[in-house]
Scaffold this motif. Structure first.
Motif, short mmCIF file in Angstrom:
data_model
loop_
_atom_site.label_atom_id
_atom_site.label_comp_id
_atom_site.label_asym_id
_atom_site.label_seq_id
_atom_site.Cartn_x
_atom_site.Cartn_y
_atom_site.Cartn_z
N ARG A 262 -19.20 -39.69 -53.04
CA ARG A 262 -20.56 -40.18 -53.29
C ARG A 262 -21.42 -39.09 -53.92
N ALA A 263 -21.33 -37.87 -53.36
CA ALA A 263 -22.17 -36.78 -53.85
C ALA A 263 -21.83 -36.39 -55.28
N ALA A 264 -20.59 -36.57 -55.68
CA ALA A 264 -20.15 -36.14 -57.02
C ALA A 264 -20.25 -37.24 -58.07
N MET A 265 -20.61 -38.46 -57.68
CA MET A 265 -20.61 -39.58 -58.63
C MET A 265 -21.58 -39.39 -59.79
N ALA A 266 -22.74 -38.81 -59.54
CA ALA A 266 -23.77 -38.72 -60.57
C ALA A 266 -23.29 -37.96 -61.79
N ALA A 267 -22.43 -36.96 -61.60
CA ALA A 267 -21.95 -36.13 -62.71
C ALA A 267 -20.62 -36.62 -63.27
N SER A 268 -20.13 -37.75 -62.80
CA SER A 268 -18.81 -38.24 -63.21
C SER A 268 -18.93 -39.20 -64.38
N PRO A 269 -17.83 -39.49 -65.08
CA PRO A 269 -17.86 -40.48 -66.15
C PRO A 269 -17.90 -41.92 -65.65
N ALA A 270 -17.70 -42.12 -64.33
CA ALA A 270 -17.67 -43.47 -63.76
C ALA A 270 -19.08 -44.03 -63.63
N THR A 271 -19.17 -45.36 -63.52
CA THR A 271 -20.47 -46.02 -63.41
C THR A 271 -20.65 -46.85 -62.15
N GLY A 272 -19.65 -46.93 -61.30
CA GLY A 272 -19.79 -47.72 -60.08
C GLY A 272 -18.82 -47.25 -59.02
N LEU A 273 -19.22 -47.34 -57.78
CA LEU A 273 -18.39 -46.88 -56.67
C LEU A 273 -18.27 -47.97 -55.62
N HIS A 274 -17.05 -48.22 -55.15
CA HIS A 274 -16.78 -49.14 -54.05
C HIS A 274 -16.01 -48.36 -52.99
N VAL A 275 -16.47 -48.43 -51.75
CA VAL A 275 -15.80 -47.70 -50.68
C VAL A 275 -15.46 -48.65 -49.55
N GLU A 276 -14.44 -48.30 -48.79
CA GLU A 276 -14.00 -49.10 -47.65
C GLU A 276 -14.79 -48.75 -46.41
N ARG A 277 -15.25 -49.76 -45.71
CA ARG A 277 -15.86 -49.56 -44.38
C ARG A 277 -15.64 -50.82 -43.59
N PHE A 278 -14.80 -50.76 -42.54
CA PHE A 278 -14.54 -51.93 -41.71
C PHE A 278 -15.75 -52.29 -40.86
#
Length: 374
Positions: A262-278
């Protein structure tokens, strides 16, 4: 996931950054609409008594352990079937089972088999000696022939099959990711997978993933194993640099890994994040408030440390929900009166002004009462 200070407006994406790709924006909207439509149609079928509703289990679904396979160090997979070998309820990548064990414990395990196999569920469990006892019971006390019960698959980590995808899995976190990889390979998507863990011997399903990545040199570009004892602890920013421009990232692993990604997403080439949480994220800075279900005349007290969704589902069991993190919008309800403390990352200012609320994360001020159109 709920911020200490609720956002005053809905950001364009999970991190408040403008999405740089119009196609990705369109896919995100279509994915949300599809997820909400599926959830709502399921509720309608259940109420209408249609043939599809009749095919779903009316009560607990019984399962039998048909096969046990050692997949890696301290990891065993179980193949589960119906007692008579009949068809099982369908599922999609990212789904999990809430299993009731013989001891009475309830544990959540991701389905890691093939959704096209309608007669078998597969799960995998890592043995945790210092855990709550569920993994030890699954390893030591569930022989072939043992019986379990579940309510059926539920998906809080749906895969939207974006054109470009980076999968990041930590250890046993590969379990929900594996069916996504299988679907991505079948659909010809531009995908990458990095599986991190202490050692190669501790990481399950390597042979299956290599096969899915393709023969020869192509597999090296699709699928990568990074073992701590070989290359050191993973750096999340470095992992995210593998994402194709505009890609979606699907990540499942230990909490520090999720936080690092999550912390590194802003500087990444990606545009969306999905994470697992039961389970839902812990409520932060919550205060007790009330819900009134206007049409049914029921008043519900929401404690400071519980989500409104949990309390609402006790009174209205078929309340739709999916992510429980304020992303997907499935749990939206109409608020007829009262001031909502919005904590979601989905609704627009206009939707909030019109009286819409996501009950999975949003709340109200202490002592406030929200009248819902229910």
């Amino acid at each position: 996931m709920s911020p200490a200070t609720p956002p005053t407006s809905a950001p364009p994406d999970l991190y408040g950054r403008e999405r740089g790709d119009r196609m990705m924006r369109t896919l995100t909207v279509l994915g949300r609409l599809h997820t909400e439509a599926v959830a709502r149609s399921g509720r309608r079928r259940a109420r209408s008594g249609s043939p599809l509703a009749a095919a779903a289990p009316a009560g607990p679904l019984a399962l039998v352990v048909r096969e046990r396979v050692v997949e890696a160090e301290d990891v065993v997979s179980l193949r589960l079937t119906a007692p008579a070998g009949g068809r099982l309820p369908g599922w999609q990548p990212g789904a999990h089972l809430a299993l009731r064990l013989p001891s009475g414990r309830q544990r959540h395990y991701s389905l890691c088999g093939d959704p096209e196999d309608r007669y078998t569920y597969r799960i995998a469990i890592r043995r945790l000696a210092a855990g709550g006892g569920g993994s030890i019971e699954m390893h030591d006390e569930l022989p072939v022939g043992a019986r379990l019960t579940t309510a059926g698959p539920r998906n809080a980590f749906p895969f939207a099959a974006e054109p470009a995808v980076l999968f990041l899995a930590g250890g046993i976190g590969i379990t929900p990711i594996l069916p996504m990889v299988r679907q991505a390979a079948r659909a010809g998507l531009d995908w990458r997978l990095v599986h991190v863990g202490r050692t190669r011997a501790s990481l399950p399903f390597g042979a299956e993933l290599t096969e899915l990545a393709g023969p020869g040199g192509r597999s090296a570009g699709r699928f990568e194993v990074r073992a701590d004892d070989e290359v050191g602890l993973p750096d999340c920013a470095e992992l995210l640099r593998r994402a194709p421009a505009g890609a979606a990232v699907y990540c499942c692993g230990p909490a520090p890994m999720l936080a690092g990604v999550r912390a590194a997403m802003a500087a990444s080439p990606a545009t969306g994040l999905h994470v697992e949480r039961f389970a839902p994220a812990p409520v932060r800075d919550g205060r007790p408030f009330e819900l009134r279900l206007r049409r049914s005349g029921i008043d519900l007290a929401v404690p400071a440390d519980r989500p409104a969704l949990d309390v609402l589902r006790e009174a209205v069991p078929d309340t739709a929900y999916s992510c429980r993190q304020g992303f997907c919008g499935v749990c939206r309800v109409r608020v007829l009166a009262g001031e909502v403390e919005h904590r979601d990352l989905r609704l627009t200012d206009d939707e909030r002004a019109e009286g819409t609320m996501l009950v999975c994360v949003s709340r109200a001020a202490e002592g406030e009462r929200l009248d819902l159109d229910l």
